[in-house]
Design a protein around this motif. Structure first.
Motif, PDB file in Angstrom:
ATOM      1  N   MET A   1       0.835  -1.194   0.000  1.00  0.00           N
ATOM      2  CA  MET A   1       0.000   0.000   0.000  1.00  0.00           C
ATOM      3  C   MET A   1       0.870   1.245   0.000  1.00  0.00           C
ATOM      4  O   MET A   1       1.849   1.343   0.733  1.00  0.00           O
ATOM      5  CB  MET A   1      -0.903   0.023   1.242  1.00  0.00           C
ATOM      6  N   THR A   2       0.549   2.191  -0.879  1.00  0.00           N
ATOM      7  CA  THR A   2       1.193   3.499  -0.864  1.00  0.00           C
ATOM      8  C   THR A   2       0.363   4.414   0.028  1.00  0.00           C
ATOM      9  O   THR A   2      -0.781   4.743  -0.298  1.00  0.00           O
ATOM     10  CB  THR A   2       1.284   4.083  -2.285  1.00  0.00           C
ATOM     11  N   TRP A   3       0.946   4.793   1.154  1.00  0.00           N
ATOM     12  CA  TRP A   3       0.178   5.581   2.121  1.00  0.00           C
ATOM     13  C   TRP A   3      -0.138   6.963   1.569  1.00  0.00           C
ATOM     14  O   TRP A   3      -1.279   7.410   1.611  1.00  0.00           O
ATOM     15  CB  TRP A   3       0.945   5.671   3.431  1.00  0.00           C
ATOM     16  N   PHE A   4       0.870   7.635   1.054  1.00  0.00           N
ATOM     17  CA  PHE A   4       0.689   8.960   0.470  1.00  0.00           C
ATOM     18  C   PHE A   4       1.554   9.072  -0.781  1.00  0.00           C
ATOM     19  O   PHE A   4       2.588   8.400  -0.899  1.00  0.00           O
ATOM     20  CB  PHE A   4       1.085  10.066   1.461  1.00  0.00           C
ATOM     21  N   GLU A   5       1.162   9.934  -1.709  1.00  0.00           N
ATOM     22  CA  GLU A   5       1.891  10.076  -2.962  1.00  0.00           C
ATOM     23  C   GLU A   5       2.977  11.141  -2.905  1.00  0.00           C
ATOM     24  O   GLU A   5       3.963  11.071  -3.633  1.00  0.00           O
ATOM     25  CB  GLU A   5       0.910  10.390  -4.098  1.00  0.00           C
ATOM     26  N   SER A   6       2.802  12.142  -2.057  1.00  0.00           N
ATOM     27  CA  SER A   6       3.758  13.238  -1.961  1.00  0.00           C
ATOM     28  C   SER A   6       3.482  14.015  -0.683  1.00  0.00           C
ATOM     29  O   SER A   6       2.395  13.896  -0.098  1.00  0.00           O
ATOM     30  CB  SER A   6       3.615  14.179  -3.167  1.00  0.00           C
ATOM     31  N   PRO A   7       4.442  14.836  -0.248  1.00  0.00           N
ATOM     32  CA  PRO A   7       4.180  15.686   0.922  1.00  0.00           C
ATOM     33  C   PRO A   7       2.981  16.619   0.716  1.00  0.00           C
ATOM     34  O   PRO A   7       2.194  16.832   1.646  1.00  0.00           O
ATOM     35  CB  PRO A   7       5.480  16.474   1.079  1.00  0.00           C
ATOM     36  N   ALA A  34       6.376   6.214   3.023  1.00  0.00           N
ATOM     37  CA  ALA A  34       7.166   5.860   1.845  1.00  0.00           C
ATOM     38  C   ALA A  34       8.350   4.964   2.201  1.00  0.00           C
ATOM     39  O   ALA A  34       8.690   4.032   1.465  1.00  0.00           O
ATOM     40  CB  ALA A  34       7.656   7.122   1.144  1.00  0.00           C
ATOM     41  N   LEU A  35       8.994   5.236   3.348  1.00  0.00           N
ATOM     42  CA  LEU A  35      10.164   4.464   3.766  1.00  0.00           C
ATOM     43  C   LEU A  35       9.805   3.298   4.681  1.00  0.00           C
ATOM     44  O   LEU A  35      10.682   2.517   5.053  1.00  0.00           O
ATOM     45  CB  LEU A  35      11.158   5.387   4.493  1.00  0.00           C
ATOM     46  N   GLU A  36       8.542   3.216   5.047  1.00  0.00           N
ATOM     47  CA  GLU A  36       8.063   2.183   5.973  1.00  0.00           C
ATOM     48  C   GLU A  36       8.872   2.185   7.267  1.00  0.00           C
ATOM     49  O   GLU A  36       9.302   1.137   7.765  1.00  0.00           O
ATOM     50  CB  GLU A  36       8.083   0.801   5.313  1.00  0.00           C
ATOM     51  N   LYS A  37       9.083   3.374   7.800  1.00  0.00           N
ATOM     52  CA  LYS A  37       9.801   3.524   9.065  1.00  0.00           C
ATOM     53  C   LYS A  37       8.857   4.112  10.103  1.00  0.00           C
ATOM     54  O   LYS A  37       8.008   4.958   9.787  1.00  0.00           O
ATOM     55  CB  LYS A  37      11.016   4.447   8.896  1.00  0.00           C
ATOM     56  N   PRO A  38       8.984   3.687  11.360  1.00  0.00           N
ATOM     57  CA  PRO A  38       8.163   4.270  12.427  1.00  0.00           C
ATOM     58  C   PRO A  38       8.443   5.764  12.569  1.00  0.00           C
ATOM     59  O   PRO A  38       9.557   6.236  12.298  1.00  0.00           O
ATOM     60  CB  PRO A  38       8.607   3.508  13.677  1.00  0.00           C
ATOM     61  N   LEU A  39       7.443   6.493  12.983  1.00  0.00           N
ATOM     62  CA  LEU A  39       7.557   7.938  13.178  1.00  0.00           C
ATOM     63  C   LEU A  39       7.468   8.248  14.667  1.00  0.00           C
ATOM     64  O   LEU A  39       6.468   7.939  15.308  1.00  0.00           O
ATOM     65  CB  LEU A  39       6.432   8.652  12.422  1.00  0.00           C
ATOM     66  N   LEU A  40       8.524   8.826  15.209  1.00  0.00           N
ATOM     67  CA  LEU A  40       8.549   9.227  16.611  1.00  0.00           C
ATOM     68  C   LEU A  40       8.205  10.705  16.706  1.00  0.00           C
ATOM     69  O   LEU A  40       8.914  11.560  16.173  1.00  0.00           O
ATOM     70  CB  LEU A  40       9.932   8.970  17.218  1.00  0.00           C
ATOM     71  N   PRO A 172       2.430  -2.150   9.190  1.00  0.00           N
ATOM     72  CA  PRO A 172       1.581  -1.041   9.658  1.00  0.00           C
ATOM     73  C   PRO A 172       2.332   0.281   9.589  1.00  0.00           C
ATOM     74  O   PRO A 172       3.564   0.316   9.535  1.00  0.00           O
ATOM     75  CB  PRO A 172       1.286  -1.436  11.109  1.00  0.00           C
ATOM     76  N   TYR A 173       1.580   1.340   9.570  1.00  0.00           N
ATOM     77  CA  TYR A 173       2.127   2.692   9.680  1.00  0.00           C
ATOM     78  C   TYR A 173       2.244   2.950  11.185  1.00  0.00           C
ATOM     79  O   TYR A 173       1.242   3.013  11.889  1.00  0.00           O
ATOM     80  CB  TYR A 173       1.174   3.685   9.026  1.00  0.00           C
ATOM     81  N   VAL A 174       3.474   3.073  11.678  1.00  0.00           N
ATOM     82  CA  VAL A 174       3.701   3.129  13.120  1.00  0.00           C
ATOM     83  C   VAL A 174       4.005   4.557  13.566  1.00  0.00           C
ATOM     84  O   VAL A 174       4.872   5.229  13.000  1.00  0.00           O
ATOM     85  CB  VAL A 174       4.868   2.204  13.535  1.00  0.00           C
ATOM     86  N   VAL A 175       3.291   5.001  14.586  1.00  0.00           N
ATOM     87  CA  VAL A 175       3.527   6.310  15.200  1.00  0.00           C
ATOM     88  C   VAL A 175       3.764   6.113  16.694  1.00  0.00           C
ATOM     89  O   VAL A 175       2.939   5.510  17.387  1.00  0.00           O
ATOM     90  CB  VAL A 175       2.331   7.264  14.999  1.00  0.00           C
TER      91      VAL A 175
END
Length: 296
Positions: A1-7, A34-40, A172-175
């Protein structure tokens, strides 16, 4: 899944979901997908950290799975545990039939999916549908709990000794959110993108108020934002959050107050300050006349 296409698209979708994101927030939210990295997300309480995760879920149509962190949180509440009562009932029922079973057979029977109680981390890992995993207020946990997160944040997998390794089929999209009450480990930080959220400037907060409370008059919105800014400059036990600014605006509309003068502030201060000591300090510093009738 592409979460978002651009900022830019991220900012637009978040706005439609009720969250006004600045350029840095939209860019970082885009990169987390896009990078599939958790967001802190780190910053003071009430600046919209948790709300950003909720907005991402709303904007993308994903399911939100939330792990609320607290002191004493352990693996059984964060990851999984076995349904011991049900396992015991199964063992007793087998014993009641008179059928002999060795331990290996019993073990294989009771350590199965039927007896597994999944908690937020494992739930998010196992879902096939788009999922936003919110690990809220991670700084409130004991530092040992961060170890539970490392396997999830590194490889998006969980090892269950009795069943083996469960790997995510869809990441998952991790926050993660933190109020910075303690420093998080470098191991956790290395696995995340980082964004510091602070209180918005006056212009941005007016935009938020106008979006959340469209009936608010422009003049009183400016007065409210200016007053909240003065309150945040004081050394309060709990500075007003954005949500409390919105609550205050709705309070003023409910009371049909069209001018935020000293009396109006004094009468409604309880909508924005929730500690008696903070209200007393505000009365002193803002030179209000206390009537003892603040909104509770």
């Amino acid at each position: 899944m592409t979460w978002f296409e651009s900022p830019a698209q991220t900012a637009d979708l978040l706005t439609k979901a009720g969250y006004l994101a600045d350029a840095a927030t939209a860019t970082t939210a885009f990169l987390a997908g896009a990078l599939e990295k958790p967001l802190l997300l780190e910053g003071p309480a009430g600046v919209g950290k948790t709300e950003l995760a909720k907005a991402v879920a709303r904007a993308t149509g994903a399911e939100l799975v939330r792990l609320q962190c607290y002191e004493g949180l352990d693996e059984a509440r964060a990851l999984y545990e076995w349904n011991y009562k049900k396992q015991l009932l199964r063992i007793q029922s087998q014993a009641g039939t008179g059928e002999a079973a060795d331990w290996s057979q019993t073990h294989d029977d009771i350590f199965t999916e039927e007896f597994l109680l999944t908690r937020p981390l494992l739930t998010a890992i196992r879902r096939d549908e788009p999922t936003v995993l919110l690990i809220d207020e991670v700084d409130k946990t004991d530092i040992e709990v961060e170890g539970l997160l490392l396997e999830v944040l590194s490889d998006f997998q969980v090892t269950i000794p009795e069943l083996g390794t469960v790997a995510a089929t869809r990441r998952p999209y991790v926050v993660l959110t933190s109020n910075a009450s303690r420093e998080l480990s470098e191991a956790v930080k290395r696995r995340c993108l980082y964004l510091h959220l602070d209180y918005p400037d006056a212009e941005r907060e007016r935009e938020i108020l106008q979006a959340q409370v469209p009936d608010l008059d422009d003049r009183i919105a400016e007065q409210l934002v200016a007053t909240v800014g003065r309150l945040r400059d004081l050394e309060l036990k709990k500075a007003p959050s954005i949500a409390e600014s919105v609550d205050w605006a709705r309070t003023l509309i409910a009371l049909e107050i069209r001018d935020l003068d000293e009396k109006a502030i004094n009468d409604t201060l309880g909508a924005v300050l929730k500690h008696a000591s903070d209200q007393a300090r505000a009365v002193k510093e803002l030179r209000l006349v206390s009537t003892g009738s603040t909104t509770k």
